[in-house]
Motif scaffolding. Structure first.
Motif, PDB file in Angstrom:
ATOM      1  N   GLY A 212       0.793  -1.216   0.000  1.00  0.00           N
ATOM      2  CA  GLY A 212       0.000   0.000   0.000  1.00  0.00           C
ATOM      3  C   GLY A 212       0.827   1.267   0.000  1.00  0.00           C
ATOM      4  O   GLY A 212       0.287   2.362  -0.202  1.00  0.00           O
ATOM      5  N   GLY A 213       2.122   1.124   0.234  1.00  0.00           N
ATOM      6  CA  GLY A 213       2.999   2.273   0.299  1.00  0.00           C
ATOM      7  C   GLY A 213       3.443   2.755  -1.069  1.00  0.00           C
ATOM      8  O   GLY A 213       3.010   2.254  -2.108  1.00  0.00           O
ATOM      9  N   SER A 214       4.333   3.757  -1.024  1.00  0.00           N
ATOM     10  CA  SER A 214       4.786   4.413  -2.249  1.00  0.00           C
ATOM     11  C   SER A 214       6.287   4.643  -2.227  1.00  0.00           C
ATOM     12  O   SER A 214       6.901   4.730  -1.157  1.00  0.00           O
ATOM     13  N   LEU A 215       6.850   4.750  -3.412  1.00  0.00           N
ATOM     14  CA  LEU A 215       8.247   5.113  -3.593  1.00  0.00           C
ATOM     15  C   LEU A 215       8.353   5.946  -4.865  1.00  0.00           C
ATOM     16  O   LEU A 215       7.481   5.890  -5.745  1.00  0.00           O
ATOM     17  N   ARG A 216       9.452   6.679  -4.959  1.00  0.00           N
ATOM     18  CA  ARG A 216       9.760   7.397  -6.190  1.00  0.00           C
ATOM     19  C   ARG A 216      11.122   6.955  -6.672  1.00  0.00           C
ATOM     20  O   ARG A 216      12.143   7.221  -6.013  1.00  0.00           O
TER      21      ARG A 216
ATOM     22  N   GLU B 144       6.981   6.931 -10.281  1.00  0.00           N
ATOM     23  CA  GLU B 144       6.249   6.981  -9.020  1.00  0.00           C
ATOM     24  C   GLU B 144       5.486   5.670  -8.896  1.00  0.00           C
ATOM     25  O   GLU B 144       4.678   5.331  -9.782  1.00  0.00           O
ATOM     26  N   VAL B 145       5.745   4.952  -7.816  1.00  0.00           N
ATOM     27  CA  VAL B 145       5.085   3.664  -7.623  1.00  0.00           C
ATOM     28  C   VAL B 145       4.208   3.776  -6.384  1.00  0.00           C
ATOM     29  O   VAL B 145       4.699   4.029  -5.282  1.00  0.00           O
ATOM     30  N   ASN B 146       2.918   3.647  -6.571  1.00  0.00           N
ATOM     31  CA  ASN B 146       1.948   3.808  -5.497  1.00  0.00           C
ATOM     32  C   ASN B 146       1.131   2.533  -5.311  1.00  0.00           C
ATOM     33  O   ASN B 146       1.122   1.654  -6.175  1.00  0.00           O
ATOM     34  N   SER B 147       0.440   2.470  -4.178  1.00  0.00           N
ATOM     35  CA  SER B 147      -0.426   1.316  -3.881  1.00  0.00           C
ATOM     36  C   SER B 147       0.312   0.011  -4.133  1.00  0.00           C
ATOM     37  O   SER B 147      -0.187  -0.903  -4.795  1.00  0.00           O
TER      38      SER B 147
ATOM     39  N   LYS C 166       2.001  -3.563  -4.146  1.00  0.00           N
ATOM     40  CA  LYS C 166       1.545  -4.911  -3.817  1.00  0.00           C
ATOM     41  C   LYS C 166       2.756  -5.819  -3.638  1.00  0.00           C
ATOM     42  O   LYS C 166       3.854  -5.508  -4.121  1.00  0.00           O
ATOM     43  N   LEU C 167       2.536  -6.932  -2.970  1.00  0.00           N
ATOM     44  CA  LEU C 167       3.632  -7.875  -2.761  1.00  0.00           C
ATOM     45  C   LEU C 167       4.262  -8.282  -4.086  1.00  0.00           C
ATOM     46  O   LEU C 167       5.489  -8.431  -4.184  1.00  0.00           O
ATOM     47  N   GLU C 168       3.434  -8.437  -5.109  1.00  0.00           N
ATOM     48  CA  GLU C 168       3.942  -8.886  -6.405  1.00  0.00           C
ATOM     49  C   GLU C 168       4.725  -7.818  -7.167  1.00  0.00           C
ATOM     50  O   GLU C 168       5.253  -8.093  -8.249  1.00  0.00           O
ATOM     51  N   ASP C 169       4.802  -6.621  -6.619  1.00  0.00           N
ATOM     52  CA  ASP C 169       5.637  -5.581  -7.226  1.00  0.00           C
ATOM     53  C   ASP C 169       7.100  -5.707  -6.800  1.00  0.00           C
ATOM     54  O   ASP C 169       7.961  -4.988  -7.313  1.00  0.00           O
ATOM     55  N   THR C 170       7.381  -6.594  -5.868  1.00  0.00           N
ATOM     56  CA  THR C 170       8.759  -6.803  -5.428  1.00  0.00           C
ATOM     57  C   THR C 170       9.630  -7.259  -6.597  1.00  0.00           C
ATOM     58  O   THR C 170       9.320  -8.248  -7.261  1.00  0.00           O
TER      59      THR C 170
ATOM     60  N   GLN D 182      16.471  -2.035  -5.993  1.00  0.00           N
ATOM     61  CA  GLN D 182      15.597  -3.057  -5.419  1.00  0.00           C
ATOM     62  C   GLN D 182      14.378  -2.427  -4.754  1.00  0.00           C
ATOM     63  O   GLN D 182      14.513  -1.520  -3.934  1.00  0.00           O
ATOM     64  N   VAL D 183      13.216  -2.947  -5.099  1.00  0.00           N
ATOM     65  CA  VAL D 183      11.970  -2.580  -4.421  1.00  0.00           C
ATOM     66  C   VAL D 183      11.432  -3.844  -3.768  1.00  0.00           C
ATOM     67  O   VAL D 183      11.197  -4.843  -4.439  1.00  0.00           O
ATOM     68  N   THR D 184      11.271  -3.777  -2.461  1.00  0.00           N
ATOM     69  CA  THR D 184      10.750  -4.918  -1.712  1.00  0.00           C
ATOM     70  C   THR D 184       9.494  -4.478  -0.972  1.00  0.00           C
ATOM     71  O   THR D 184       9.535  -3.524  -0.191  1.00  0.00           O
ATOM     72  N   VAL D 185       8.410  -5.169  -1.226  1.00  0.00           N
ATOM     73  CA  VAL D 185       7.129  -4.847  -0.600  1.00  0.00           C
ATOM     74  C   VAL D 185       6.810  -5.922   0.435  1.00  0.00           C
ATOM     75  O   VAL D 185       6.809  -7.106   0.118  1.00  0.00           O
ATOM     76  N   SER D 186       6.567  -5.491   1.653  1.00  0.00           N
ATOM     77  CA  SER D 186       6.265  -6.427   2.734  1.00  0.00           C
ATOM     78  C   SER D 186       4.798  -6.336   3.128  1.00  0.00           C
ATOM     79  O   SER D 186       4.143  -5.304   2.922  1.00  0.00           O
ATOM     80  N   SER D 187       4.310  -7.413   3.737  1.00  0.00           N
ATOM     81  CA  SER D 187       2.892  -7.444   4.140  1.00  0.00           C
ATOM     82  C   SER D 187       2.700  -6.846   5.514  1.00  0.00           C
ATOM     83  O   SER D 187       3.647  -6.582   6.233  1.00  0.00           O
TER      84      SER D 187
END
Length: 124
Positions: A15-19, A82-85, A87-91, A119-124
């Protein structure tokens, strides 16, 4: 030859964001399109987004449409994602590549080599 350096990745909750940023050098930046790609462990590199030479045309993979935004600043020789919302699969490792010309394409063969990636790592 274009040199590319990506930055801005990190660990973020779902649910978070990065640029993400990609700084380019070596060719006139405003003469070519730019693309973002990503590669998750055990998977092939996939197209994420692309932008034409002046930012007037963009294209997104269906999986990121509405959540990611690509832009560029030709004065700074930089393209952004800009990566928003998230998801785990965006890792994945996200990287940028320069197009062979000014127009937007989605075919990976239209783009040169990626930079080292971020590296972009999305955690639950």
């Amino acid at each position: 030859q274009v040199q590319l350096v990506e930055s801005g990745g990190g660990l973020v909750q779902a649910g978070g964001s990065l640029r993400l940023s990609c700084a380019a050098s070596g060719r006139t930046f405003s003469s070519y399109a730019m693309g973002w790609f990503r590669q998750a462990p055990g998977k092939e590199r996939e197209f994420v987004a692309a932008i034409n030479w002046n930012g007037g045309s963009t294209y997104y993979a269906d999986s990121v449409k509405g959540r990611f935004t690509i832009s560029r600043d030709n004065a700074k020789n930089t393209v952004y994602l800009e990566v928003n919302s998230l998801k785990l699969e965006d890792t994945a490792v996200y990287c940028c590549a320069a197009g062979r010309g000014p127009g937007v394409r989605t075919a990976p063969g239209w783009y040169g080599n990626c930079g080292q990636g971020t590296q972009v790592t999305v955690s639950s």
